[in-house]
Design an enzyme around this catalytic site. Sequence first.
Site, PDB file in Angstrom:
ATOM      1  N   TYR A  15       2.241  -7.346  -3.114  1.00 42.57           N
ATOM      2  CA  TYR A  15       2.473  -5.941  -3.464  1.00 42.57           C
ATOM      3  C   TYR A  15       3.064  -5.241  -2.244  1.00 42.57           C
ATOM      4  CZ  TYR A  15       1.146  -1.550  -5.905  1.00 42.57           C
ATOM      5  OH  TYR A  15       1.128  -0.343  -6.561  1.00 42.57           O
TER       6      TYR A  15
ATOM      7  N   HIS B 127      -2.188   4.228   3.458  1.00 38.61           N
ATOM      8  CA  HIS B 127      -2.004   2.852   2.987  1.00 38.61           C
ATOM      9  C   HIS B 127      -2.182   1.808   4.088  1.00 38.61           C
ATOM     10  CE1 HIS B 127      -0.389   4.791  -0.570  1.00 38.61           C
ATOM     11  NE2 HIS B 127      -0.479   3.623  -1.176  1.00 38.61           N
TER      12      HIS B 127
ATOM     13  N   TRP C  11      -8.891   6.488  -5.993  1.00 37.97           N
ATOM     14  CA  TRP C  11      -7.666   6.412  -5.193  1.00 37.97           C
ATOM     15  C   TRP C  11      -6.620   7.380  -5.728  1.00 37.97           C
ATOM     16  CZ3 TRP C  11      -6.229   4.522  -0.631  1.00 37.97           C
ATOM     17  CH2 TRP C  11      -4.861   4.417  -0.348  1.00 37.97           C
ATOM     18  N   TRP C  12      -6.425   7.367  -7.038  1.00 38.64           N
ATOM     19  CA  TRP C  12      -5.439   8.279  -7.624  1.00 38.64           C
ATOM     20  C   TRP C  12      -5.766   9.724  -7.267  1.00 38.64           C
ATOM     21  CZ3 TRP C  12      -5.019   6.220 -13.332  1.00 38.64           C
ATOM     22  CH2 TRP C  12      -4.252   5.047 -13.343  1.00 38.64           C
TER      23      TRP C  12
ATOM     24  N   TYR D 136       1.214   9.656   3.593  1.00 41.66           N
ATOM     25  CA  TYR D 136       1.218   8.600   2.581  1.00 41.66           C
ATOM     26  C   TYR D 136       1.097   7.234   3.261  1.00 41.66           C
ATOM     27  CZ  TYR D 136       2.533   5.700  -1.360  1.00 41.66           C
ATOM     28  OH  TYR D 136       2.527   4.738  -2.342  1.00 41.66           O
TER      29      TYR D 136
END
Length: 104
Positions: free
Chosen positions: A41, A22, A76-77, A18
Site C-alpha cells: 500500500y 502516516h 482513523w477516518w 497528512y
Amino acid sequence: MIRKAFVMQVNPDAHEEYQRRHNPIWPELEAVLKSHGAHNYAIYLDKARNLLFAMVEIESEERWNAVASTDVCQRWWKYMTDVMPANPDNSPVSSELQEVFYLP
C-alpha cells in the site's frame, strides 16, 4: 492479487500534517490492513493539485471492503477529517481509478 488505485484530496495547508500522521500509521490500523489482505500500500502526494494517489494490492474485494467497518478504520477516518475532504460517514472523498496499463 488485485491491484487497486484511487485518488483523494488533501487540504492545501495540510500536506505536512497528512504525511506526519502516516509516518508511522497507527500499529492497530496497519494490523487490520494486513489481516484483511492489503499488501504494498502506497500513497503519493501531488502538491501542486492537492491530490493523493493511492495504490494497494489486495487479496479480495470483500476483505478490503470489510476494513471500513472496523473500529480502528472508523477512528482513523474521523482523525483525518480535519486534513482532507470527507463524506458524511467520515470516509475520505475518493475516486477509484481504472487500470489502463500494467508492466509485470
